[in-house]
Write a protein that holds these residues in place. Sequence first.
Motif, PDB file in Angstrom:
ATOM      1  N   PRO A   1       0.906  -1.164   0.077  1.00 36.39           N
ATOM      2  CA  PRO A   1      -0.010  -0.022   0.025  1.00 36.39           C
ATOM      3  C   PRO A   1       0.873   1.124  -0.077  1.00 36.39           C
ATOM      4  CG  PRO A   1       0.027  -1.010   2.220  1.00 36.39           C
ATOM      5  CD  PRO A   1       0.483  -1.967   1.236  1.00 36.39           C
ATOM      6  N   ARG A   2       0.340   2.312  -0.565  1.00 38.42           N
ATOM      7  CA  ARG A   2       1.288   3.673  -0.806  1.00 38.42           C
ATOM      8  C   ARG A   2       0.423   4.399   0.157  1.00 38.42           C
ATOM      9  NH1 ARG A   2       0.364   4.084  -7.007  1.00 38.42           N
ATOM     10  NH2 ARG A   2      -1.503   3.404  -6.388  1.00 38.42           N
ATOM     11  N   THR A   3      -0.803   4.186   0.469  1.00 37.29           N
ATOM     12  CA  THR A   3      -1.746   5.074   1.388  1.00 37.29           C
ATOM     13  C   THR A   3      -2.257   4.013   2.382  1.00 37.29           C
ATOM     14  OG1 THR A   3      -3.290   5.167  -0.073  1.00 37.29           O
ATOM     15  CG2 THR A   3      -1.747   7.089  -0.238  1.00 37.29           C
ATOM     16  N   ILE A   4      -2.240   4.465   3.787  1.00 35.17           N
ATOM     17  CA  ILE A   4      -3.048   3.553   4.780  1.00 35.17           C
ATOM     18  C   ILE A   4      -3.815   4.410   5.599  1.00 35.17           C
ATOM     19  CG2 ILE A   4      -2.619   2.378   6.730  1.00 35.17           C
ATOM     20  CD1 ILE A   4      -0.113   1.121   5.473  1.00 35.17           C
ATOM     21  N   ALA A   5      -4.971   4.369   5.585  1.00 39.31           N
ATOM     22  CA  ALA A   5      -5.947   5.060   6.686  1.00 39.31           C
ATOM     23  C   ALA A   5      -6.119   4.143   8.015  1.00 39.31           C
ATOM     24  CB  ALA A   5      -7.088   5.219   6.044  1.00 39.31           C
TER      25      ALA A   5
ATOM     26  N   TYR B   1       7.686   2.000   7.355  1.00 38.91           N
ATOM     27  CA  TYR B   1       6.805   2.328   6.416  1.00 38.91           C
ATOM     28  C   TYR B   1       6.921   3.651   5.786  1.00 38.91           C
ATOM     29  CZ  TYR B   1       2.258   2.894   3.891  1.00 38.91           C
ATOM     30  OH  TYR B   1       1.367   3.354   3.078  1.00 38.91           O
ATOM     31  N   SER B   2       7.064   3.916   4.350  1.00 37.42           N
ATOM     32  CA  SER B   2       7.467   4.827   3.677  1.00 37.42           C
ATOM     33  C   SER B   2       6.263   5.559   3.023  1.00 37.42           C
ATOM     34  CB  SER B   2       8.477   4.745   2.521  1.00 37.42           C
ATOM     35  OG  SER B   2       7.771   3.801   1.718  1.00 37.42           O
ATOM     36  N   GLY B   3       4.965   5.267   3.000  1.00 34.40           N
ATOM     37  CA  GLY B   3       3.848   5.752   2.478  1.00 34.40           C
ATOM     38  C   GLY B   3       3.129   6.764   3.360  1.00 34.40           C
ATOM     39  N   GLU B   4       2.109   7.195   2.995  1.00 34.11           N
ATOM     40  CA  GLU B   4       1.261   8.173   3.875  1.00 34.11           C
ATOM     41  C   GLU B   4       0.223   7.550   4.517  1.00 34.11           C
ATOM     42  OE1 GLU B   4      -0.198  11.452   1.607  1.00 34.11           O
ATOM     43  OE2 GLU B   4       1.104  11.045  -0.055  1.00 34.11           O
ATOM     44  N   ILE B   5       0.245   7.943   5.840  1.00 32.20           N
ATOM     45  CA  ILE B   5      -0.748   7.564   6.999  1.00 32.20           C
ATOM     46  C   ILE B   5      -1.769   8.480   7.372  1.00 32.20           C
ATOM     47  CG2 ILE B   5      -1.082   6.614   9.240  1.00 32.20           C
ATOM     48  CD1 ILE B   5       2.087   5.750   9.049  1.00 32.20           C
TER      49      ILE B   5
ATOM     50  N   HIS C   1       0.921  -8.728   7.583  1.00 34.81           N
ATOM     51  CA  HIS C   1       2.137  -8.628   7.789  1.00 34.81           C
ATOM     52  C   HIS C   1       2.939  -8.731   6.441  1.00 34.81           C
ATOM     53  CE1 HIS C   1       6.236  -9.215   9.867  1.00 34.81           C
ATOM     54  NE2 HIS C   1       6.430 -10.271   8.962  1.00 34.81           N
ATOM     55  N   THR C   2       3.628  -7.851   5.873  1.00 33.53           N
ATOM     56  CA  THR C   2       4.082  -7.687   4.816  1.00 33.53           C
ATOM     57  C   THR C   2       5.511  -6.978   4.981  1.00 33.53           C
ATOM     58  OG1 THR C   2       4.007  -7.047   2.408  1.00 33.53           O
ATOM     59  CG2 THR C   2       2.848  -5.934   3.874  1.00 33.53           C
ATOM     60  N   PRO C   3       6.835  -7.557   5.335  1.00 28.98           N
ATOM     61  CA  PRO C   3       8.005  -6.859   5.587  1.00 28.98           C
ATOM     62  C   PRO C   3       8.328  -6.026   4.318  1.00 28.98           C
ATOM     63  CG  PRO C   3       8.137  -9.069   6.220  1.00 28.98           C
ATOM     64  CD  PRO C   3       6.889  -9.065   5.342  1.00 28.98           C
ATOM     65  N   ARG C   4       8.279  -6.393   3.284  1.00 22.03           N
ATOM     66  CA  ARG C   4       8.695  -5.609   2.009  1.00 22.03           C
ATOM     67  C   ARG C   4       8.223  -4.200   1.963  1.00 22.03           C
ATOM     68  NH1 ARG C   4       9.008 -10.537  -0.007  1.00 22.03           N
ATOM     69  NH2 ARG C   4      11.124 -11.076  -1.000  1.00 22.03           N
ATOM     70  N   ALA C   5       6.920  -4.020   2.386  1.00 23.24           N
ATOM     71  CA  ALA C   5       6.141  -2.762   2.536  1.00 23.24           C
ATOM     72  C   ALA C   5       6.250  -2.149   3.676  1.00 23.24           C
ATOM     73  CB  ALA C   5       4.726  -3.074   2.200  1.00 23.24           C
ATOM     74  N   GLY C   6       6.766  -2.759   4.760  1.00 16.38           N
ATOM     75  CA  GLY C   6       6.908  -2.067   5.984  1.00 16.38           C
ATOM     76  C   GLY C   6       5.520  -2.054   6.803  1.00 16.38           C
ATOM     77  N   VAL C   7       4.532  -3.193   6.590  1.00 16.33           N
ATOM     78  CA  VAL C   7       3.489  -3.089   7.451  1.00 16.33           C
ATOM     79  C   VAL C   7       3.337  -4.497   8.263  1.00 16.33           C
ATOM     80  CG1 VAL C   7       0.956  -3.177   6.795  1.00 16.33           C
ATOM     81  CG2 VAL C   7       2.418  -1.999   5.536  1.00 16.33           C
ATOM     82  N   SER C   8       2.828  -4.304   9.212  1.00 19.67           N
ATOM     83  CA  SER C   8       2.732  -5.476  10.357  1.00 19.67           C
ATOM     84  C   SER C   8       1.683  -5.182  11.298  1.00 19.67           C
ATOM     85  CB  SER C   8       3.795  -6.039  10.752  1.00 19.67           C
ATOM     86  OG  SER C   8       3.776  -7.035  11.562  1.00 19.67           O
ATOM     87  N   PHE C   9       1.064  -6.383  11.673  1.00 13.44           N
ATOM     88  CA  PHE C   9       0.067  -6.266  12.949  1.00 13.44           C
ATOM     89  C   PHE C   9       0.761  -6.416  14.043  1.00 13.44           C
ATOM     90  CE2 PHE C   9      -0.875 -10.317  10.555  1.00 13.44           C
ATOM     91  CZ  PHE C   9      -0.036 -11.186  11.536  1.00 13.44           C
ATOM     92  N   THR C  10       1.812  -6.851  14.156  1.00  7.36           N
ATOM     93  CA  THR C  10       2.618  -7.190  15.313  1.00  7.36           C
ATOM     94  C   THR C  10       4.228  -6.848  15.033  1.00  7.36           C
ATOM     95  OG1 THR C  10       3.203  -8.527  16.992  1.00  7.36           O
ATOM     96  CG2 THR C  10       3.645  -9.328  14.860  1.00  7.36           C
ATOM     97  N   ARG C  11       4.979  -6.294  16.462  1.00  2.71           N
ATOM     98  CA  ARG C  11       6.307  -6.019  16.106  1.00  2.71           C
ATOM     99  C   ARG C  11       7.054  -7.299  16.072  1.00  2.71           C
ATOM    100  NH1 ARG C  11       8.092  -1.385  18.904  1.00  2.71           N
ATOM    101  NH2 ARG C  11       6.647   0.452  18.519  1.00  2.71           N
ATOM    102  N   SER C  12       8.225  -6.964  15.199  1.00  2.89           N
ATOM    103  CA  SER C  12       9.112  -8.197  15.072  1.00  2.89           C
ATOM    104  C   SER C  12       9.927  -8.455  16.274  1.00  2.89           C
ATOM    105  CB  SER C  12       9.908  -8.113  13.935  1.00  2.89           C
ATOM    106  OG  SER C  12      11.184  -9.085  13.707  1.00  2.89           O
ATOM    107  N   PRO C  13      10.098  -9.680  16.660  1.00  4.30           N
ATOM    108  CA  PRO C  13      10.842  -9.862  17.803  1.00  4.30           C
ATOM    109  C   PRO C  13      12.195  -9.319  17.893  1.00  4.30           C
ATOM    110  CG  PRO C  13      10.384 -11.889  16.663  1.00  4.30           C
ATOM    111  CD  PRO C  13       9.829 -10.872  16.056  1.00  4.30           C
TER     112      PRO C  13
END
Length: 763
Positions: A263-267, A291-295, A387-399
């Motif tokens: 995603p490039r934009t996340i709401a 994450y480098s997109g817009e929030i 959880h998609t590491p390439r995009a910098g998106v996740s529902f949890t912190r990486s250990p």
Amino acid sequence: MTQAQIDNTTVLQTLVSEARSRGLDSLDEKSGKDLAAAFGLPVPRSRRAAGPDEAAQTCVGLRPPYVVKALSSQSVHKSEMGAVRVNLATPQAVREAAAGILAAWPLAAEGLLGFLVEEMAPGDHEIVIGGYRDPQFGPMVMAGLGGIFVETFSDVAFRVCPIDRQEALRMLSELRAYPVLTGARGGAAADIEAIVGAILAVGGADGMLLQSDGAIQELDINPLIVGANSACAVDVRIVLAPQHRSACGQRREPIDFAPLFSPRTIAVAGVSSTGQGAGNRFIRNLEALGYSGEIYPIHPQAEEIGGRKAYRSFADAPREIDYAYVAAPRPAVPSLLESAAGRVRFAQIMTSGFGEGGRNPAGVEQLRAAMRSGGMRVLGPNCLGVHTPRAGVSFTRSPAGAALAGHTGVISQSGGFGVDLVRYGQARGLHYSSVVTIGNSIDIGPADLLEYFCRDADTRIIGLYLEDVDDGRRFFDVLRRDAGCKPVVILKGGRTAQGQKAAASHTGSLAGNSRVWQAVAAQTGCILVESIEEFIETLLLFQTIDLLPARPAHKVVLFGNGGGAGVVAADCLAEQGLALADFSDETRPRLQALNLPDGASDSNPIDLPANVFDRSEGAVARDILDALRGDPGADLIVCHLNLPVLLSYEGRRTVENIVDACLDYQRSPGRHARLTLVLRSDGTPAVDAARHAQSVRATAASIPVFENFVMMAKALGALVRYENFHHRKSSQHAHGPRREDSPARHEAGGTGPGDRAHPIASA
């Protein structure tokens, strides 16, 4: 359709219509046999009779011995009711048998339609063939040996329809009692082709189940009497579906998931001005992962959240939204979706309360209507998202901080399971292209995401945790059609539940959820596992090891410290269909030339006590691997180390040197066998730390590492099943799975799992 298909379908429709017009839930046996005969199944010559006297009269023209059966309008087990009499020599015996059935029939002959008099079929074997409409996958066919084999041992095999001749033969070969059919111990051999023909008459592309288009719920041919050159269906029971249902799932166009996984934009809806909301935690995860997109925080009143400008609704955001994370209170969710006005591509709904346990069905429909009105696709509700590491998106912190991107894609119907996968999996060295949790799946389901991962170039291994599959037929079709070049590992929750709780036939009572999924695995090559640990270990194996379907693994060399450990390991491997390799004439003298000291063994398993390893500070491992390098009879080498014992020799680099030898073997040209490691610990912090350090080194070099023999053997068993399936598929179709990888790439050495090409390599 051919004329034969038209004729068969006409007979089927006529018989079903007649039964339904009379208010019956099944065909009587005579009608069932007429239908079976129309589809090419041999049946005994038979005649109807209204009563005992007429039964005796119908014997004229039939060959004794005779059989008399009750014809019933109900689905009953005639043998249990004493409503079958066999081996009758005369018409008088037929009359007396029919009178006895009538006298013993319960409820003053209610449901008794008369009698069926037929010739008794000769033969040496009893086969049961069944059909069943599974609620997930649709029509399924079953085959097994009759009598004690089905009644006591449930020795049957299932398949999703349609099947072909080769699949029917494989069904028979899976039966534990199959040798009985081939004349074991001097017994009579059965007509295998006749059995195959009967299976196809039920479950083939032109068979009764598919041609009925959902009208048949259950079907039993029990038994099919089989001789050396004949087969005859002597009992046919057909139960009709309560209502007409189409036999196949609907084809859906693939979904473009790029906006969800990149995603490039996340709401984010469900944020709090205090910073404590679920949405706030999600934003912090995005920040931590870079994450480098817009929030765009969504809040009904706040002007800003966490230093970011907040917006009242999705429609107020300055750009179209690729991914909307929705953790708002349940009453607010439908209006949030409606407000999107076509500006949200994917909405992931974390909020629960929409259909769990069958509750709030009105809320589910309201949510669907809001989704359609808002113009987006929905993930969930009651799910954590992606959880998609390439995009910098996740529902949890990486250990361990930033999550490493890999090539394993996972679909989970449980959010908690998804968290376990990310944290425990990454700790074990598993790296993901994406992990997606789907919750209640009111819109996007497992089949949609499976289809995406099959096409996704960044995903080379697929894992699924499933509890139910609403669109099971489509899921099966996608799995069979698209997933062939990628290993698919499935952990099925609820696999012991009975598929049909109130079954009216043997087939229905035997068609448990576990058997259904075993059939899916047999037909598609997917791998079924039984625990989260086995799930992760199997994915890790496929992430690291070269896959060689052109020469499937079968023979194993074990070497390590501990003779008893080698015996236990050999037993675990045997349970998974793997055998110990016999050394070649070239390998044997090379091992003998090492002059291993007393107490060591140079046969398979190769046992080196810890003190033998210590004498050379582990260098002997390099000599053993050099001796084994080119042995053509060894497909796999398992090096197992009892770390607490080896580490008890303080100040030595024995363990490090053994792992060094394994890394050099992995990089070396000309190696034939693939290498795996088992590093066993006693659970103490120092030993666990040493195991972790060596596991990281080995995994980075594409050497699978396991913590115990059971998980090692189960994972290698999965490898064997996967490679055998694709080897067989290649042999049948004269070409194998795509081979986009070269073994030389891995033999050149040391590439990590994130850098590997497609895992299927040339032989």
